[in-house]
Design a protein around this motif. Sequence first.
Motif, PDB file in Angstrom:
ATOM      1  N   UNK A   1       0.817  -1.214   0.000  1.00 20.70           N
ATOM      2  CA  UNK A   1       0.000   0.000   0.000  1.00 20.70           C
ATOM      3  C   UNK A   1       0.854   1.269   0.000  1.00 20.70           C
ATOM      4  N   UNK A   2       1.988   1.233   0.671  1.00 14.98           N
ATOM      5  CA  UNK A   2       2.894   2.391   0.651  1.00 14.98           C
ATOM      6  C   UNK A   2       3.424   2.610  -0.765  1.00 14.98           C
ATOM      7  N   UNK A   3       3.743   1.517  -1.453  1.00 16.47           N
ATOM      8  CA  UNK A   3       4.208   1.614  -2.834  1.00 16.47           C
ATOM      9  C   UNK A   3       3.141   2.196  -3.751  1.00 16.47           C
ATOM     10  N   UNK A   4       1.900   1.796  -3.542  1.00 14.72           N
ATOM     11  CA  UNK A   4       0.797   2.333  -4.351  1.00 14.72           C
ATOM     12  C   UNK A   4       0.619   3.826  -4.082  1.00 14.72           C
ATOM     13  N   UNK A   5       0.729   4.225  -2.824  1.00 15.17           N
ATOM     14  CA  UNK A   5       0.580   5.649  -2.482  1.00 15.17           C
ATOM     15  C   UNK A   5       1.716   6.483  -3.047  1.00 15.17           C
ATOM     16  N   UNK A   6       2.932   5.961  -2.988  1.00 15.86           N
ATOM     17  CA  UNK A   6       4.097   6.690  -3.508  1.00 15.86           C
ATOM     18  C   UNK A   6       3.914   7.031  -4.985  1.00 15.86           C
ATOM     19  N   UNK A   7       3.388   6.086  -5.751  1.00 13.92           N
ATOM     20  CA  UNK A   7       3.216   6.291  -7.185  1.00 13.92           C
ATOM     21  C   UNK A   7       1.851   6.849  -7.555  1.00 13.92           C
ATOM     22  N   UNK A   8       1.055   7.199  -6.547  1.00 17.51           N
ATOM     23  CA  UNK A   8      -0.298   7.743  -6.768  1.00 17.51           C
ATOM     24  C   UNK A   8      -1.097   6.806  -7.690  1.00 17.51           C
ATOM     25  N   UNK A   9      -0.994   5.521  -7.383  1.00 14.94           N
ATOM     26  CA  UNK A   9      -1.646   4.516  -8.216  1.00 14.94           C
ATOM     27  C   UNK A   9      -3.169   4.571  -8.096  1.00 14.94           C
ATOM     28  N   UNK A  10      -3.682   5.229  -7.073  1.00 17.18           N
ATOM     29  CA  UNK A  10      -5.124   5.383  -6.903  1.00 17.18           C
ATOM     30  C   UNK A  10      -5.768   6.131  -8.062  1.00 17.18           C
ATOM     31  N   UNK A  11      -4.980   6.861  -8.835  1.00  8.28           N
ATOM     32  CA  UNK A  11      -5.509   7.560 -10.020  1.00  8.28           C
ATOM     33  C   UNK A  11      -6.135   6.570 -10.989  1.00  8.28           C
ATOM     34  N   UNK A  12      -5.590   5.357 -11.042  1.00  9.83           N
ATOM     35  CA  UNK A  12      -6.132   4.346 -11.941  1.00  9.83           C
ATOM     36  C   UNK A  12      -7.553   3.959 -11.539  1.00  9.83           C
ATOM     37  N   UNK A  13      -7.827   3.889 -10.244  1.00 10.68           N
ATOM     38  CA  UNK A  13      -9.173   3.558  -9.771  1.00 10.68           C
ATOM     39  C   UNK A  13     -10.164   4.644 -10.186  1.00 10.68           C
ATOM     40  N   UNK A  14      -9.732   5.893 -10.160  1.00  3.36           N
ATOM     41  CA  UNK A  14     -10.594   7.003 -10.588  1.00  3.36           C
ATOM     42  C   UNK A  14     -10.915   6.862 -12.076  1.00  3.36           C
ATOM     43  N   UNK A  15      -9.917   6.510 -12.868  1.00  9.80           N
ATOM     44  CA  UNK A  15     -10.116   6.327 -14.309  1.00  9.80           C
ATOM     45  C   UNK A  15     -11.070   5.159 -14.561  1.00  9.80           C
ATOM     46  N   UNK A  16     -10.840   4.045 -13.878  1.00 13.26           N
ATOM     47  CA  UNK A  16     -11.712   2.872 -14.038  1.00 13.26           C
ATOM     48  C   UNK A  16     -13.155   3.220 -13.665  1.00 13.26           C
ATOM     49  N   UNK A  17     -13.318   4.000 -12.593  1.00  9.18           N
ATOM     50  CA  UNK A  17     -14.661   4.391 -12.165  1.00  9.18           C
ATOM     51  C   UNK A  17     -15.331   5.278 -13.201  1.00  9.18           C
ATOM     52  N   UNK A  18     -14.562   6.155 -13.823  1.00  8.99           N
ATOM     53  CA  UNK A  18     -15.104   7.030 -14.866  1.00  8.99           C
ATOM     54  C   UNK A  18     -15.564   6.215 -16.070  1.00  8.99           C
ATOM     55  N   UNK A  19     -14.775   5.239 -16.473  1.00 13.43           N
ATOM     56  CA  UNK A  19     -15.165   4.372 -17.593  1.00 13.43           C
ATOM     57  C   UNK A  19     -16.425   3.588 -17.231  1.00 13.43           C
ATOM     58  N   UNK A  20     -16.518   3.112 -15.994  1.00 12.42           N
ATOM     59  CA  UNK A  20     -17.715   2.397 -15.540  1.00 12.42           C
ATOM     60  C   UNK A  20     -18.942   3.306 -15.630  1.00 12.42           C
ATOM     61  N   UNK A  21     -18.794   4.539 -15.170  1.00 18.54           N
ATOM     62  CA  UNK A  21     -19.914   5.491 -15.243  1.00 18.54           C
ATOM     63  C   UNK A  21     -20.323   5.740 -16.690  1.00 18.54           C
ATOM     64  N   UNK A  22     -19.340   5.930 -17.544  1.00 22.96           N
ATOM     65  CA  UNK A  22     -19.631   6.168 -18.961  1.00 22.96           C
ATOM     66  C   UNK A  22     -20.438   5.008 -19.530  1.00 22.96           C
ATOM     67  N   UNK A  23     -19.976   3.784 -19.300  1.00 26.10           N
ATOM     68  CA  UNK A  23     -20.657   2.611 -19.841  1.00 26.10           C
ATOM     69  C   UNK A  23     -22.050   2.448 -19.237  1.00 26.10           C
ATOM     70  N   UNK A  24     -22.205   2.785 -17.950  1.00 24.89           N
ATOM     71  CA  UNK A  24     -23.511   2.654 -17.299  1.00 24.89           C
ATOM     72  C   UNK A  24     -24.512   3.657 -17.847  1.00 24.89           C
ATOM     73  N   UNK A  25     -24.056   4.859 -18.118  1.00 25.67           N
ATOM     74  CA  UNK A  25     -24.960   5.926 -18.554  1.00 25.67           C
ATOM     75  C   UNK A  25     -25.138   5.927 -20.071  1.00 25.67           C
ATOM     76  N   UNK A  26     -24.046   5.862 -20.807  1.00 23.48           N
ATOM     77  CA  UNK A  26     -24.076   5.989 -22.259  1.00 23.48           C
ATOM     78  C   UNK A  26     -24.280   4.633 -22.935  1.00 23.48           C
ATOM     79  N   UNK A  27     -23.705   3.593 -22.393  1.00 19.29           N
ATOM     80  CA  UNK A  27     -23.803   2.264 -22.975  1.00 19.29           C
ATOM     81  C   UNK A  27     -22.428   1.710 -23.294  1.00 19.29           C
ATOM     82  N   UNK A  28     -22.389   0.426 -23.603  1.00 17.38           N
ATOM     83  CA  UNK A  28     -21.105  -0.239 -23.864  1.00 17.38           C
ATOM     84  C   UNK A  28     -20.750  -0.301 -25.341  1.00 17.38           C
TER      85      UNK A  28
END
Length: 137
Positions: A74-101
């Motif tokens: 978890x320290x390694x993930x925080x150092x590289x700000x890897x949580x940004x990937x989860x934000x991107x994945x969530x945005x793609x999920x929202x897009x697919x849920x609202x707009x379609x796949x």
Amino acid sequence: MTDDHKYLESLIQSADIDKTIEVLADTGYDSNNTYIILENKGIKATIAPPKNTKKAYMQPRSDTINYIKEKGYHVGRNKNKYGRRAIIENTIYRYKSIIGTKLRSRKWDNQNIETQLGCHILNKMTNLGMPQSVKLT
């Protein structure tokens, strides 16, 4: 079916290489070859290695693996700000849920416009519904 990292070169070729400074990817893209490709193009690799990875041959990859072994996953993930990937994945999920796949248009130019409209709609909805957060002291 093939491994994600085998698609990396074609993905980079389809991107604007002059504007690409970092690749943020999941463990499916973790390989020595991925680091070689990105290093040759001057692109920073932010890729979480699998938890069971023992050693690596490329310097940036081995540094990441050693840091995680020493400090913790978890320290390694925080150092590289890897949580940004989860934000991107969530945005793609929202897009697919609202707009379609699937895109409804068949022509490339129309698909481009359809995608831009979908992103515009998603951005509008996000701006309307985002909570205001404040830090308590």
